[in-house]
Design a protein around this motif. Structure first.
Motif, PDB file in Angstrom:
ATOM      1  N   ASP A 114       0.823  -1.207   0.000  1.00  0.00           N
ATOM      2  CA  ASP A 114       0.000   0.000   0.000  1.00  0.00           C
ATOM      3  C   ASP A 114       0.868   1.274   0.000  1.00  0.00           C
ATOM      4  OD1 ASP A 114       1.000   0.231   2.545  1.00  0.00           O
ATOM      5  OD2 ASP A 114      -0.878  -0.318   3.567  1.00  0.00           O
ATOM      6  N   GLY A 115       0.185   2.394   0.145  1.00  0.00           N
ATOM      7  CA  GLY A 115       0.862   3.695   0.125  1.00  0.00           C
ATOM      8  C   GLY A 115       1.906   3.855   1.216  1.00  0.00           C
ATOM      9  N   TYR A 116       1.651   3.267   2.412  1.00  0.00           N
ATOM     10  CA  TYR A 116       2.632   3.362   3.497  1.00  0.00           C
ATOM     11  C   TYR A 116       3.918   2.637   3.129  1.00  0.00           C
ATOM     12  CZ  TYR A 116      -1.554   4.650   6.172  1.00  0.00           C
ATOM     13  OH  TYR A 116      -2.690   5.247   6.607  1.00  0.00           O
ATOM     14  N   ASP A 117       3.740   1.439   2.523  1.00  0.00           N
ATOM     15  CA  ASP A 117       4.923   0.682   2.104  1.00  0.00           C
ATOM     16  C   ASP A 117       5.731   1.488   1.088  1.00  0.00           C
ATOM     17  OD1 ASP A 117       4.249  -1.568   3.637  1.00  0.00           O
ATOM     18  OD2 ASP A 117       2.825  -2.190   2.070  1.00  0.00           O
ATOM     19  N   LEU A 118       4.997   2.123   0.179  1.00  0.00           N
ATOM     20  CA  LEU A 118       5.656   2.885  -0.883  1.00  0.00           C
ATOM     21  C   LEU A 118       6.508   4.013  -0.281  1.00  0.00           C
ATOM     22  CD1 LEU A 118       5.999   3.409  -3.906  1.00  0.00           C
ATOM     23  CD2 LEU A 118       3.893   4.763  -3.868  1.00  0.00           C
ATOM     24  N   VAL A 119       5.916   4.739   0.649  1.00  0.00           N
ATOM     25  CA  VAL A 119       6.650   5.854   1.267  1.00  0.00           C
ATOM     26  C   VAL A 119       7.851   5.342   2.057  1.00  0.00           C
ATOM     27  CG1 VAL A 119       6.498   7.670   3.014  1.00  0.00           C
ATOM     28  CG2 VAL A 119       4.707   7.432   1.290  1.00  0.00           C
ATOM     29  N   LYS A 120       7.643   4.205   2.718  1.00  0.00           N
ATOM     30  CA  LYS A 120       8.747   3.638   3.492  1.00  0.00           C
ATOM     31  C   LYS A 120       9.944   3.329   2.577  1.00  0.00           C
ATOM     32  CE  LYS A 120       9.885   0.415   7.058  1.00  0.00           C
ATOM     33  NZ  LYS A 120       9.443  -0.337   8.189  1.00  0.00           N
ATOM     34  N   GLU A 121       9.624   2.730   1.428  1.00  0.00           N
ATOM     35  CA  GLU A 121      10.681   2.440   0.449  1.00  0.00           C
ATOM     36  C   GLU A 121      11.358   3.729  -0.024  1.00  0.00           C
ATOM     37  OE1 GLU A 121      11.614  -0.426  -1.456  1.00  0.00           O
ATOM     38  OE2 GLU A 121      10.558  -1.746  -0.036  1.00  0.00           O
ATOM     39  N   LEU A 125      15.675   6.100   0.046  1.00  0.00           N
ATOM     40  CA  LEU A 125      16.488   6.803  -0.951  1.00  0.00           C
ATOM     41  C   LEU A 125      16.393   8.321  -0.811  1.00  0.00           C
ATOM     42  CD1 LEU A 125      15.723   4.667  -4.147  1.00  0.00           C
ATOM     43  CD2 LEU A 125      17.751   4.607  -2.693  1.00  0.00           C
ATOM     44  N   ASN A 126      15.256   8.780  -0.362  1.00  0.00           N
ATOM     45  CA  ASN A 126      15.030  10.221  -0.240  1.00  0.00           C
ATOM     46  C   ASN A 126      14.428  10.482   1.145  1.00  0.00           C
ATOM     47  OD1 ASN A 126      14.174  12.851  -0.366  1.00  0.00           O
ATOM     48  ND2 ASN A 126      13.030  12.636  -2.289  1.00  0.00           N
ATOM     49  N   PRO A 127      15.275  10.493   2.167  1.00  0.00           N
ATOM     50  CA  PRO A 127      14.784  10.534   3.545  1.00  0.00           C
ATOM     51  C   PRO A 127      14.051  11.835   3.875  1.00  0.00           C
ATOM     52  CG  PRO A 127      17.200  10.612   3.486  1.00  0.00           C
ATOM     53  CD  PRO A 127      16.739  10.433   2.083  1.00  0.00           C
ATOM     54  N   ASP A 128      14.217  12.861   3.042  1.00  0.00           N
ATOM     55  CA  ASP A 128      13.611  14.146   3.367  1.00  0.00           C
ATOM     56  C   ASP A 128      12.222  14.326   2.754  1.00  0.00           C
ATOM     57  OD1 ASP A 128      15.950  14.734   4.688  1.00  0.00           O
ATOM     58  OD2 ASP A 128      16.871  15.650   2.914  1.00  0.00           O
ATOM     59  N   LEU A 129      11.826  13.391   1.912  1.00  0.00           N
ATOM     60  CA  LEU A 129      10.537  13.503   1.218  1.00  0.00           C
ATOM     61  C   LEU A 129       9.377  13.691   2.202  1.00  0.00           C
ATOM     62  CD1 LEU A 129       9.077  12.973  -1.641  1.00  0.00           C
ATOM     63  CD2 LEU A 129       8.613  10.693  -0.698  1.00  0.00           C
ATOM     64  N   LEU A 149       6.522   3.585   9.675  1.00  0.00           N
ATOM     65  CA  LEU A 149       7.539   4.416   8.998  1.00  0.00           C
ATOM     66  C   LEU A 149       8.762   4.659   9.885  1.00  0.00           C
ATOM     67  CD1 LEU A 149       5.369   7.105   7.190  1.00  0.00           C
ATOM     68  CD2 LEU A 149       6.374   5.029   6.245  1.00  0.00           C
ATOM     69  N   GLY A 150       8.583   4.481  11.176  1.00  0.00           N
ATOM     70  CA  GLY A 150       9.687   4.728  12.095  1.00  0.00           C
ATOM     71  C   GLY A 150       9.505   6.066  12.785  1.00  0.00           C
ATOM     72  N   ALA A 151       9.902   6.115  14.064  1.00  0.00           N
ATOM     73  CA  ALA A 151       9.686   7.313  14.868  1.00  0.00           C
ATOM     74  C   ALA A 151      10.431   8.524  14.321  1.00  0.00           C
ATOM     75  CB  ALA A 151      10.119   7.040  16.305  1.00  0.00           C
ATOM     76  N   LYS A 152      11.538   8.246  13.641  1.00  0.00           N
ATOM     77  CA  LYS A 152      12.346   9.355  13.127  1.00  0.00           C
ATOM     78  C   LYS A 152      11.643  10.111  12.009  1.00  0.00           C
ATOM     79  CE  LYS A 152      16.993   7.672  13.923  1.00  0.00           C
ATOM     80  NZ  LYS A 152      17.850   6.745  13.191  1.00  0.00           N
ATOM     81  N   LYS A 153      10.672   9.441  11.405  1.00  0.00           N
ATOM     82  CA  LYS A 153      10.013  10.047  10.248  1.00  0.00           C
ATOM     83  C   LYS A 153       8.773  10.838  10.638  1.00  0.00           C
ATOM     84  CE  LYS A 153      12.839   8.739   7.206  1.00  0.00           C
ATOM     85  NZ  LYS A 153      13.845   9.773   7.015  1.00  0.00           N
TER      86      LYS A 153
END
Ligand SMILES: Nc1ncnc2c1ncn2[C@@H]1O[C@H](COP(=O)(O)OP(=O)(O)O)[C@@H](O)[C@H]1O
Ligand SMILES: [Mg+2]
Lengths: 428, 142
Positions: A114-121, A125-129, A149-153
């Motif tokens: 889903d969309g969450y998986d996509l953003v995680k991927e 590569l682009n941690p600032d997105l 997504l992780g607490a850092k995100k």
């Protein structure tokens, strides 16, 4: 930070000054992923309106036409209708060095992921997105998105409920595009500042090298004179005399070599540059005095070493040498045509104190703090105003010590340096 | 001209004893015998100011503590009793900055010579400033 630096610096292969003068280019790239064609149309209308209607394909890129009233928000929008096409567009953008600043992500994409998986991927590569999840129903709690997504995100995503309004979409797009660009601009400025500082430090190092170089060149001239002279004269002599001459030549060559080694230390081209070691401060002092011998002699400056404790400290000998050279050159400048410098090395077990005292006019009380600031100089074009500030940086930052500038109660200026013997110091 | 080389009074000023020693040995090798040595510039200044000592040529280091070579050159040019005295300045390359050369030129330095140099170069410079032909008008050669 590294990303920006790499992306924005022209690939000249020249490390020095790659960033200075580079302006930040605003990135207005937005990625939209939704598997419903109608919703894709809405995004297109909102973010890039008045555009010819393109036949809906799997991926298309649209720009909002220039708008005089609102020039800051001409988005460049790429709209994708599936997980795979979005991933492809994203990867291409990364590869081209034109990453997306933000994206609107449908959650249910009709695929396994889903969309969450996509953003995680994508964050790999682009941690600032910046990601905005757009969903018809709250299928996940904020906590579960966070843990996915992780607490850092946590500051990198937001969500909107369908159906959305034009205002909501525009507001999110503007906010995140602005945030992204302000961040990158800040990073670029920080990197530029660091680079400018590094260049200035190098400049000051070179200035003290240049000052010493004059003396060294003079001495080298004299030594070479001995070598060449003896060799020239010896040619016509008897073997016995020739042998004596050769001895002289050998001695002179050795002396030349010693001077060169010391000079290399100062300019940082020798070994051991930039690392800490167990160092005898009096060795560093001897080295500084050797390098300055000609200067001191020419300026008629007498040197006394008041105390010379034998102690080893954890220090960068190159940096300390630079400090002593800087302070000594300042003292010579302050005294004009003759004078005296007193040096002391005092060990109290925990700290080693290095003192450099001259017999010049000292510094007016109201300027005592000022002189430690970068660029403060009373020497006009001849000064850089960096000698003291860099010395302090070396002592306090690199060695965790302290540097103080005080007027001697009797006469002249005294610079007192304290360095922790074990390299730990006040913050350790 | 035509004066025997042996008699040309030469003053050598250099605070570095080794360099001075080499220059004096060069001069002896070239056949000069009337050589005065000054071990520092103050000493050199006294000898230049005191016109009792005849001086045909001064060879002086440029960068010396206290009184520099330029001060010696000025003193020489200001002394009416030293009208014909030639001055050769000895320097290391690095100190040959433009302003030093122009300063020296202003005060009519006759030649400068860069350390290190061989005996032949010294000879060439001396012959040049004294206006001697190569080998002509001289009795001794190097
Ligand atoms: N030993 C000293 N005696 C008097 N003033 C000094 C001394 N050292 C430094 N200063 C003053 O501090 C100023 C800054 O020194 P510094 O940072 O080394 O830069 P710079 O030497 O290029 O001027 C000098 O311009 C001078 O006014
Ligand atoms: Mg300084």
């Amino acid at each position: 930070m590294k990303n920006t630096a790499k992306k924005l610096s022209p690939q000249t292969g020249d490390d020095s000054g790659a960033l200075i003068g580079v302006a930040h280019n605003w990135n207005k790239r937005i990625l939209v992923v939704d598997d419903e064609p109608g919703i894709c149309e809405s995004y297109a209308d909102i973010l890039a309106p008045k555009k010819n209607v393109l036949p809906l394909r799997s991926t298309r890129t649209l720009s909002r036409p220039p708008n005089e009233a609102d020039p800051g928000y001409e988005f460049e929008v790429t709209i994708c209708d599936s997980y795979d096409t979005a991933w492809e567009a994203f990867q291409k953008a990364q590869k081209d060095g034109r990453p997306f600043a933000m994206g609107f992500f449908d959650v249910m994409l009709g695929a396994e992921k889903d969309g969450y998986d996509l953003v995680k991927e994508m964050h790999n590569l682009n941690p600032d997105l910046y990601a905005v999840f757009v969903t018809a129903y709250n299928d996940r709690t904020i906590e579960s998105i966070n843990s996915h997504l992780g607490a850092k995100k946590v500051d990198r995503w937001d969500y909107l409920n369908k159906p959305f309004t034009q205002g909501e979409i525009l507001q999110k797009a503007r906010n995140f595009i602005t945030l992204w660009n302000l961040e990158k601009e800040g990073e670029l400025k920080t990197a530029q500042l660091a680079e400018a500082q590094a260049r200035l430090m190098e400049g000051e190092r070179m200035a003290s090298v240049a000052a010493v170089a004059r003396g060294v060149t003079h001495e080298f001239g004299n030594i070479l004179m001995q070598i060449m002279g003896k060799a020239d004269l010896c040619r016509k002599k008897e073997p016995q005399e020739m042998k004596a001459g050769l001895e002289r030549i050998l001695e002179a060559s050795q002396r030349a070599n010693e001077i060169l080694e010391k000079f290399k230390n100062l300019s940082g081209t020798g070994e051991g540059h930039n690392q800490k070691d167990w160092v005898f401060p009096h060795h560093v002092l001897d080295e500084a005095l050797d390098l300055l011998e000609h200067q001191l002699k020419t300026a008629n400056v007498k040197v006394t070493i008041i105390k010379r404790d034998l102690v080893k400290v954890r220090a960068n000998a190159t940096s300390l040498l630079q400090v002593l050279v800087n302070l000594s050159i300042n003292a010579v400048h302050a005294m004009g045509n003759s004078g005296q410098i007193d040096y002391a090395i005092v060990n109290d077990g925990k700290w080693v104190e290095l003192r450099v005292r001259d017999y010049g006019p000292g510094i007016k009380r109201e300027l005592l703090d000022k002189v430690l600031e970068p660029f403060f100089t009373t020497k006009g074009k001849k000064g850089t105003g960096l000698g003291l500030s860099i010395s302090r940086e070396i002592v306090e930052m690199e060695h965790r010590g302290q540097l103080k500038v005080v007027n001697h109660p009797v006469k002249g200026l005294e610079v007192i340096i304290r360095i922790p013997v074990d390299g730990e110091g006040q913050y350790g | 001209m035509g004066k025997p080389l042996f008699d040309l009074p030469i003053l050598v000023v250099d605070d570095d004893a080794m360099v001075r020693g080499v220059v004096v040995e060069y001069l002896k090798d070239l056949g000069f015998s009337n050589i005065l040595e000054a071990k520092n510039s103050q000493h050199g200044l006294k000898l230049i100011q005191n016109s009792k000592f005849p001086l045909g040529l001064v060879l002086s280091d440029w960068e010396m503590p206290g009184v520099s070579g330029l001060v010696l050159l000025k003193a020489l040019r200001k002394n009416p009793g030293r009208k014909g005295t030639r001055f050769i300045m000895i320097t290391s390359q690095r100190s040959m900055e433009r302003f030093k050369i122009t300063q020296a030129a202003q005060w009519a330095v006759n030649a400068y010579i860069i350390k290190p140099f061989t005996c032949d170069v010294l000879k060439e410079k001396i012959w040049q400033v004294m206006g001697w032909d190569e080998g002509g008008g001289t009795q001794a050669t190097g």
